[in-house]
Design a protein around this motif. Structure first.
Motif, PDB file in Angstrom:
ATOM      1  N   ARG A   1       0.760  -1.255  -0.068  1.00 31.29           N
ATOM      2  CA  ARG A   1      -0.104  -0.113  -0.089  1.00 31.29           C
ATOM      3  C   ARG A   1       0.788   1.333   0.024  1.00 31.29           C
ATOM      4  O   ARG A   1       0.722   2.242  -0.778  1.00 31.29           O
ATOM      5  CB  ARG A   1      -0.837   0.217   1.207  1.00 31.29           C
ATOM      6  N   ARG A   2       1.931   1.339   0.790  1.00 24.30           N
ATOM      7  CA  ARG A   2       2.756   2.504   0.996  1.00 24.30           C
ATOM      8  C   ARG A   2       3.366   2.687  -0.597  1.00 24.30           C
ATOM      9  O   ARG A   2       3.644   3.558  -0.921  1.00 24.30           O
ATOM     10  CB  ARG A   2       4.085   2.379   1.982  1.00 24.30           C
ATOM     11  N   LEU A   3       3.928   1.459  -1.098  1.00 28.23           N
ATOM     12  CA  LEU A   3       4.458   1.490  -2.561  1.00 28.23           C
ATOM     13  C   LEU A   3       3.354   2.010  -3.426  1.00 28.23           C
ATOM     14  O   LEU A   3       3.832   3.117  -4.144  1.00 28.23           O
ATOM     15  CB  LEU A   3       4.727   0.370  -2.956  1.00 28.23           C
ATOM     16  N   LEU A   4       2.207   1.757  -3.414  1.00 32.99           N
ATOM     17  CA  LEU A   4       1.176   2.210  -4.369  1.00 32.99           C
ATOM     18  C   LEU A   4       0.942   3.901  -3.957  1.00 32.99           C
ATOM     19  O   LEU A   4       0.986   4.685  -4.992  1.00 32.99           O
ATOM     20  CB  LEU A   4      -0.046   1.528  -4.346  1.00 32.99           C
ATOM     21  N   MET A   5       0.856   3.958  -2.886  1.00 32.17           N
ATOM     22  CA  MET A   5       0.717   5.435  -2.484  1.00 32.17           C
ATOM     23  C   MET A   5       1.922   6.507  -2.883  1.00 32.17           C
ATOM     24  O   MET A   5       1.597   7.254  -3.646  1.00 32.17           O
ATOM     25  CB  MET A   5       0.507   5.627  -1.087  1.00 32.17           C
ATOM     26  N   ASP A   6       2.910   6.136  -2.738  1.00 27.78           N
ATOM     27  CA  ASP A   6       4.197   6.904  -3.187  1.00 27.78           C
ATOM     28  C   ASP A   6       4.183   6.997  -4.688  1.00 27.78           C
ATOM     29  O   ASP A   6       4.506   7.820  -5.175  1.00 27.78           O
ATOM     30  CB  ASP A   6       5.477   5.986  -2.525  1.00 27.78           C
ATOM     31  N   LYS A   7       3.738   5.851  -5.493  1.00 29.17           N
ATOM     32  CA  LYS A   7       3.793   6.137  -6.767  1.00 29.17           C
ATOM     33  C   LYS A   7       2.807   7.055  -7.351  1.00 29.17           C
ATOM     34  O   LYS A   7       2.992   7.829  -8.195  1.00 29.17           O
ATOM     35  CB  LYS A   7       3.379   4.584  -7.540  1.00 29.17           C
ATOM     36  N   ALA A   8       1.677   6.801  -6.602  1.00 30.39           N
ATOM     37  CA  ALA A   8       0.553   7.802  -6.979  1.00 30.39           C
ATOM     38  C   ALA A   8       0.505   9.230  -6.716  1.00 30.39           C
ATOM     39  O   ALA A   8       0.059  10.021  -7.275  1.00 30.39           O
ATOM     40  CB  ALA A   8      -0.829   7.243  -6.505  1.00 30.39           C
ATOM     41  N   ALA A   9       1.459   9.506  -5.871  1.00 25.90           N
ATOM     42  CA  ALA A   9       1.620  10.912  -5.083  1.00 25.90           C
ATOM     43  C   ALA A   9       1.703  11.964  -6.373  1.00 25.90           C
ATOM     44  O   ALA A   9       0.928  13.061  -6.258  1.00 25.90           O
ATOM     45  CB  ALA A   9       2.708  11.006  -4.233  1.00 25.90           C
ATOM     46  N   SER A  10       2.639  11.860  -7.289  1.00 23.53           N
ATOM     47  CA  SER A  10       2.771  12.858  -8.160  1.00 23.53           C
ATOM     48  C   SER A  10       1.797  13.219  -9.028  1.00 23.53           C
ATOM     49  O   SER A  10       1.512  14.430  -9.585  1.00 23.53           O
ATOM     50  CB  SER A  10       4.081  12.486  -8.979  1.00 23.53           C
ATOM     51  N   ARG A  11       0.817  12.313  -9.358  1.00 21.17           N
ATOM     52  CA  ARG A  11      -0.295  12.566 -10.495  1.00 21.17           C
ATOM     53  C   ARG A  11      -1.584  12.452  -9.686  1.00 21.17           C
ATOM     54  O   ARG A  11      -2.619  12.548 -10.180  1.00 21.17           O
ATOM     55  CB  ARG A  11      -0.125  11.639 -11.302  1.00 21.17           C
ATOM     56  N   PHE A  12      -1.707  12.792  -8.245  1.00 24.21           N
ATOM     57  CA  PHE A  12      -2.699  12.216  -7.501  1.00 24.21           C
ATOM     58  C   PHE A  12      -3.925  13.386  -7.804  1.00 24.21           C
ATOM     59  O   PHE A  12      -5.050  13.264  -7.884  1.00 24.21           O
ATOM     60  CB  PHE A  12      -2.410  12.290  -6.178  1.00 24.21           C
TER      61      PHE A  12
ATOM     62  N   LEU B   1      -0.161  12.742   9.891  1.00 26.08           N
ATOM     63  CA  LEU B   1       0.469  11.467   9.821  1.00 26.08           C
ATOM     64  C   LEU B   1       0.023  10.715   8.648  1.00 26.08           C
ATOM     65  O   LEU B   1      -1.052  10.400   8.376  1.00 26.08           O
ATOM     66  CB  LEU B   1      -0.171  10.689  10.993  1.00 26.08           C
ATOM     67  N   ASP B   2       0.900  10.018   7.988  1.00 23.38           N
ATOM     68  CA  ASP B   2       0.807   9.127   6.875  1.00 23.38           C
ATOM     69  C   ASP B   2       1.974   8.275   6.687  1.00 23.38           C
ATOM     70  O   ASP B   2       3.063   8.455   7.277  1.00 23.38           O
ATOM     71  CB  ASP B   2       0.802  10.018   5.590  1.00 23.38           C
ATOM     72  N   SER B   3       1.916   7.151   6.009  1.00 26.00           N
ATOM     73  CA  SER B   3       2.713   6.113   5.987  1.00 26.00           C
ATOM     74  C   SER B   3       3.573   6.360   4.594  1.00 26.00           C
ATOM     75  O   SER B   3       4.453   5.815   4.497  1.00 26.00           O
ATOM     76  CB  SER B   3       2.456   4.759   5.981  1.00 26.00           C
ATOM     77  N   SER B   4       3.018   7.222   3.865  1.00 25.03           N
ATOM     78  CA  SER B   4       3.745   7.477   2.571  1.00 25.03           C
ATOM     79  C   SER B   4       4.525   8.833   2.419  1.00 25.03           C
ATOM     80  O   SER B   4       4.094   9.777   2.820  1.00 25.03           O
ATOM     81  CB  SER B   4       2.854   7.677   1.495  1.00 25.03           C
ATOM     82  N   GLU B   5       5.746   8.570   2.320  1.00 27.03           N
ATOM     83  CA  GLU B   5       6.789  10.004   2.508  1.00 27.03           C
ATOM     84  C   GLU B   5       6.486  10.965   1.218  1.00 27.03           C
ATOM     85  O   GLU B   5       6.606  12.123   1.729  1.00 27.03           O
ATOM     86  CB  GLU B   5       8.265   9.289   2.271  1.00 27.03           C
ATOM     87  N   ALA B   6       6.201  10.293   0.510  1.00 25.73           N
ATOM     88  CA  ALA B   6       5.881  11.170  -1.090  1.00 25.73           C
ATOM     89  C   ALA B   6       4.665  12.109  -0.697  1.00 25.73           C
ATOM     90  O   ALA B   6       4.537  13.339  -0.493  1.00 25.73           O
ATOM     91  CB  ALA B   6       5.548  10.452  -2.189  1.00 25.73           C
ATOM     92  N   PHE B   7       3.499  11.437   0.004  1.00 23.12           N
ATOM     93  CA  PHE B   7       2.295  12.257   0.072  1.00 23.12           C
ATOM     94  C   PHE B   7       2.538  13.247   1.359  1.00 23.12           C
ATOM     95  O   PHE B   7       2.057  14.508   1.372  1.00 23.12           O
ATOM     96  CB  PHE B   7       1.111  11.457   0.594  1.00 23.12           C
ATOM     97  N   LEU B   8       3.334  12.663   2.444  1.00 21.58           N
ATOM     98  CA  LEU B   8       3.564  13.729   3.573  1.00 21.58           C
ATOM     99  C   LEU B   8       4.503  15.148   3.035  1.00 21.58           C
ATOM    100  O   LEU B   8       4.136  16.038   3.576  1.00 21.58           O
ATOM    101  CB  LEU B   8       4.491  12.935   4.597  1.00 21.58           C
ATOM    102  N   ALA B   9       5.451  14.705   2.231  1.00 19.73           N
ATOM    103  CA  ALA B   9       5.970  15.981   1.599  1.00 19.73           C
ATOM    104  C   ALA B   9       5.253  16.833   0.801  1.00 19.73           C
ATOM    105  O   ALA B   9       5.339  17.913   1.121  1.00 19.73           O
ATOM    106  CB  ALA B   9       7.175  15.367   0.961  1.00 19.73           C
ATOM    107  N   GLN B  10       4.240  16.212   0.033  1.00 22.30           N
ATOM    108  CA  GLN B  10       3.383  17.150  -0.820  1.00 22.30           C
ATOM    109  C   GLN B  10       2.560  17.838   0.111  1.00 22.30           C
ATOM    110  O   GLN B  10       2.343  19.134  -0.085  1.00 22.30           O
ATOM    111  CB  GLN B  10       2.699  16.207  -1.554  1.00 22.30           C
ATOM    112  N   CYS B  11       2.145  17.306   1.350  1.00 16.70           N
ATOM    113  CA  CYS B  11       1.137  17.889   2.070  1.00 16.70           C
ATOM    114  C   CYS B  11       1.748  19.040   2.861  1.00 16.70           C
ATOM    115  O   CYS B  11       1.297  20.262   2.982  1.00 16.70           O
ATOM    116  CB  CYS B  11       0.544  17.097   3.093  1.00 16.70           C
TER     117      CYS B  11
END
Lengths: 64, 314
Positions: free
Chosen positions: B26-37, B92-102
């Motif tokens: 799930r973390r992997l899928l989230m990190d992948k999705a972050a840029s085009r979310f 709080l999130d387990s995805s570093e990419a989404f956290l950075a974006q937020c």
């Protein structure tokens, strides 16, 4: 540039496994959980509170 | 084995009780999705508006807020700051990419500080030592948690007395069309079906879980959002772009030929095409709300404590 962790956050965080308080190591940028024997890293000011990413502490490091 | 490794193993054993979702995947899928979310998630503004509307029904400020899930927009953060006087927003999130974006989309720092924490919603790094938050939000994350009762109990403990918990999550009617079509195609081709769409909780289950966790005055309601797609692949594309691709732990990753995809597409088109020739897809969002118990809240009287007999009234 090293990013600072929010000081209030450091007082709020607890170990996600034992739910006990943490010791903050400013030099190493780690949050130490004596009760669980885990050291959680802080990267770019963001605490990484995942047990899988934590470092197992040495016996000598653990303060009773 | 050191103490740390032991504890990590124990942690895995505790959460291994019933593993439905593979958290690492799930973390992997989230990190992948972050840029085009931002482009894909048309549901987010709807959910955020519903959450803000519900919060505005409550005449109270929420200065210290924890948001579980970093997939929130700058507009949402601004609404919290201006309408609900939020000063400190812990995310709080387990995805570093989404956290950075937020964290990057923070409004003026004097308005509301955003404080990111990387962590697992099932093992919150908050609570028990002292009550901490006026409001905890579950922003479309709780549908992929393995241990929902455990998570809710941790949330309750991290709230101040009389603090509010509000969560939005996907409900059981979500993508039932897709579930149906994939199952039909898989049965026809391989003589059996395996789970290919996440299992979601329904409203009754969520209400039961809120009560079981000990929230006072729980309220659960839902919205069903109908969506139309031009074709099957654009639906699948959107799901992946939301980071909601399949992350089941016990998932049949065996080879599936193109024939399977084609059969699912045909089954979908046969059963769920509307008058305009578009494909129907449903998203059900469940909103759950509950309070950390406090003596000021209304409670039912104890059984047998009535002063008047019912027979006198009737």
């Amino acid at each position: 540039m090293k990013q600072k962790t929010d000081p209030k956050l450091l007082t709020l965080l607890v170990c996600p496994i034992s739910k006990k308080t943490l010791r903050y190591d400013d030099a190493k940028q780690e949050l130490l959980s004596d009760s669980a024997g885990l050291a959680y890293p802080i990267r770019d000011g963001i605490p990484i509170m995942l047990p899988d990413e934590a470092r197992a502490m040495e016996e000598t490091e653990i303060r009773k | 084995m050191g103490a740390g490794a032991l504890h990590a193993a124990r942690f895995r054993a505790i959460t291994a009780g019933m593993i439905v979702f593979d958290k690492n995947r799930r973390r992997l899928l989230m990190d992948k999705a972050a840029s085009r979310f931002d482009r894909a998630d048309f549901l987010r503004p709807l959910i955020e508006r519903s959450i803000v509307e519900r919060l505005c029904d409550i005449r109270r400020d929420f200065p210290d807020v924890l948001c579980i899930g970093a997939r929130i927009s700058a507009d949402f953060i601004r609404d919290l700051a201006t309408l609900k006087n939020t000063r400190r927003l812990y995310v709080l999130d387990s995805s570093e990419a989404f956290l950075a974006q937020c964290a990057a989309q923070a409004p003026a720092p004097d308005q509301c500080a955003i404080i990111p924490v990387l962590g697992d919603e099932e093992c919150l790094p908050f609570g028990e030592t002292e009550a901490q938050f006026d409001l905890i939000l579950g922003a479309a994350t709780l549908h992929s948690v393995n241990d929902v009762p455990g998570t809710l109990i941790q949330v309750k403990r991290a709230l101040k007395p009389d603090g509010l918990f509000m969560a939005a999550m996907a409900g059981g009617q979500t993508l039932y069309e897709l579930r149906h079509s994939l199952m039909e195609a898989e049965t026809a081709l391989f003589g059996g079906a395996s789970p290919r769409v996440m299992p979601f909780a329904d409203m009754q289950q969520v209400a039961g879980l809120m009560q079981r966790a000990g929230f006072a005055l729980p309220v659960v309601d839902h919205d069903v959002i109908p969506v139309e797609y031009r074709n099957f692949s654009s639906l699948l594309h959107d799901i992946r772009a939301m980071g909601e691709g399949l992350c089941l732990a016990d998932f049949n990753r065996g080879y599936r030929p193109k024939a399977f995809f084609d059969a699912a597409q045909a089954a979908y088109a046969a059963a769920f095409t509307n008058d305009a020739g578009l494909l129907r897809a449903s998203f059900e969002i469940i909103y759950a709300l509950g309070w950390a118990p406090h003596e000021s809240q209304q409670k039912p009287l104890r059984r047998g404590s009535a002063q008047t007999s019912l027979t006198e009234v009737l």
